[in-house]
Enzyme design. Structure first.
Site, PDB file in Angstrom:
ATOM      1  N   ASP A 144      35.098   9.237  56.117  1.00  0.00           N
ATOM      2  CA  ASP A 144      35.438   8.656  54.692  1.00  0.00           C
ATOM      3  C   ASP A 144      35.297   9.874  53.672  1.00  0.00           C
ATOM      4  OD1 ASP A 144      35.914   6.786  52.197  1.00  0.00           O
ATOM      5  OD2 ASP A 144      35.389   5.230  53.459  1.00  0.00           O
ATOM      6  N   ASP A 200      37.254  -2.011  53.454  1.00  0.00           N
ATOM      7  CA  ASP A 200      37.575  -0.511  53.631  1.00  0.00           C
ATOM      8  C   ASP A 200      36.616   0.010  54.382  1.00  0.00           C
ATOM      9  OD1 ASP A 200      38.483   1.940  53.081  1.00  0.00           O
ATOM     10  OD2 ASP A 200      37.912   2.303  50.897  1.00  0.00           O
ATOM     11  N   ALA A 201      36.980  -0.015  55.671  1.00  0.00           N
ATOM     12  CA  ALA A 201      36.096   0.348  57.054  1.00  0.00           C
ATOM     13  C   ALA A 201      36.587   1.625  57.839  1.00  0.00           C
ATOM     14  CB  ALA A 201      35.948  -0.765  57.733  1.00  0.00           C
ATOM     15  N   LYS A 202      37.737   1.690  57.348  1.00  0.00           N
ATOM     16  CA  LYS A 202      38.551   3.077  58.017  1.00  0.00           C
ATOM     17  C   LYS A 202      38.043   3.075  59.544  1.00  0.00           C
ATOM     18  CE  LYS A 202      38.805   5.508  53.853  1.00  0.00           C
ATOM     19  NZ  LYS A 202      38.011   4.731  52.862  1.00  0.00           N
ATOM     20  N   ARG A 203      38.213   2.044  60.333  1.00  0.00           N
ATOM     21  CA  ARG A 203      37.870   1.805  61.562  1.00  0.00           C
ATOM     22  C   ARG A 203      39.064   2.219  62.475  1.00  0.00           C
ATOM     23  NH1 ARG A 203      33.744   0.815  59.373  1.00  0.00           N
ATOM     24  NH2 ARG A 203      32.112  -0.569  60.053  1.00  0.00           N
TER      25      ARG A 203
END
Lengths: 273, 273
Positions: A99, B94-97
């Protein structure tokens, strides 16, 4: 853990095996479901049965998040159990995080300091300032996705930027980042033919290699092109070991599979080195 | 939530504001630290004060994972509070996995079904089979990183693959994936000059736009090039709203900042549409 400690453990055990702790309650022996914490009970039994053949454990966080608070508690208990009983074993949070800077720092603190993992997997898409916060921790290791084991790796990773594939750009570019000595890379076993090219760019870096076994990668092929002068490989197996049996003998079956891989690794190490 | 519901809410509120719930215990008013669950207490107060100006809330999971079990519990309570009291508001994890297929399915189930989020941010590096498991859920939305707001976006995202930058390849390629009607994209406000190009590729898709405010992006610039015929923007502000004051009046201050942004958005919508 320092890289030297990891190498020393690999040489001592004649193994570069990493066991993936990807616990799925639908796949573990039924009698464990009666336990207070079936996930941890399963992990503990697997660790107790396989640690002598293994230099690393890698829980994939998705399998824990899937069980909410119960899952996170089991993850905490698992990493605590490893750090208390087997501090010589390298631990990997397979979390594929990443991030913007101040947010990546949060993830790094959570996994390195609070949970106490030795390393975490990180996605490179957001670039330098998303990865450097992970690299800033001493004796902690950031395992950057380079060339993954899945089919989707061909969507972007192998596309050429100028003369060179994206994954090679990731390898090259990341070498210039601050504290890049703390970098390792994920390279899938299903892409064994790429290892020779990768070793030209990162001759000494440790590579975490998923995809042997269930996904079809070959240990021999990976080693032929991937071994470095300091070994430099951690080959992961998850399903092939932890789900070797669904019966009461699951731990013994896991031990047997882990031992088989360790023996194969020992033979390779002694043949080559 | 359907996209039509989201658009309807935007039109009703004359706002496309998303508030980022990135709770840092060092930044919230001190008196809240005495509460049983300071993170949730803070979120609840912010939600109560800002919901009339807001069409989406976006907790970044890093800030919750940083507090371990306590953090996850606060995240659960926050999403439950939103779903119970404001089901018309769009929620973003909002984890951006992103991981190989069966593992991505785990993340999707955790965030969409168990926690009950309407959407999750996902990293594209691992390609189609890492993203499609997220797309398979009806009336759930997968927000793919395209062009992020940070400096590191220039490391890989803007590098050219053939004639075209990587982020454009991500936009184009992902349009062909199964259930791509469930895709939205992250595009940073700090890259306003790119929005015109992006709209040529995805004229109707919703774009989640971080980077207005603290990171320096301009709302007017973003709207000039980014608004679509169905509005198609969710503009996020985190620090500028939730930390507008560190005193007893933090909720009122957050409401004031949110209202200011809503008014600015209303003016833009009425000027253009």
């Amino acid at each position: 853990m320092t890289t030297a400690n990891l190498i020393s453990e690999i040489k001592k055990k004649q193994s570069f095996l990493c066991v993936g702790l990807d616990v799925d309650l639908d796949k573990i022996p039924e009698f464990l479901l009666k336990e207070e914490d079936p996930i941890f009970s399963f992990n503990k039994a697997i660790i107790d049965a396989t640690h002598q053949y293994t230099v690393a454990y890698k829980p994939n966080t998705a399998f824990y998040e899937a069980y909410g608070l119960k899952g996170w508690k089991a993850l905490e208990k698992t990493i605590n159990y490893l750090n208390e009983n087997h501090p010589e074993i390298f631990t990997i949070a397979d979390a594929k995080r990443g991030d913007i800077g101040n947010t990546s720092s949060r993830y790094a603190k959570a996994f390195y300091e609070d949970l106490g993992f030795d390393s975490i997997t990180v996605a490179p898409y957001m670039g330098k300032d998303s990865v450097e916060p992970f690299l800033a921790f001493e004796n902690k290791h950031t395992i950057l996705l380079a060339l993954t084991s899945n089919e989707g790796a061909f969507d972007f990773q192998t596309k050429k930027i100028g003369e060179e594939e994206l994954y090679k750009q990731v390898l090259k570019t990341s070498k210039d980042w601050n504290n890049s000595e703390n970098l390792m890379y994920v390279v899938g076993a299903t892409k064994a033919e790429y290892f020779a090219e990768i070793r030209k760019i990162v001759p000494d870096s440790f590579l975490l290699v998923p995809g042997v076994g269930a996904q079809g990668g070959s240990l021999k092929e990976v080693c032929k092109y991937g071994l470095s002068s300091n070994i430099g490989l951690l080959v992961n197996s998850s399903r092939g070991i932890i789900y070797a049996s669904k019966n009461n003998d699951f731990a013994e079956a896991a031990a047997r599979e882990a031992k088989n891989m360790q023996l194969e690794m020992k033979a390779i190490l002694n043949g080559i080195h």
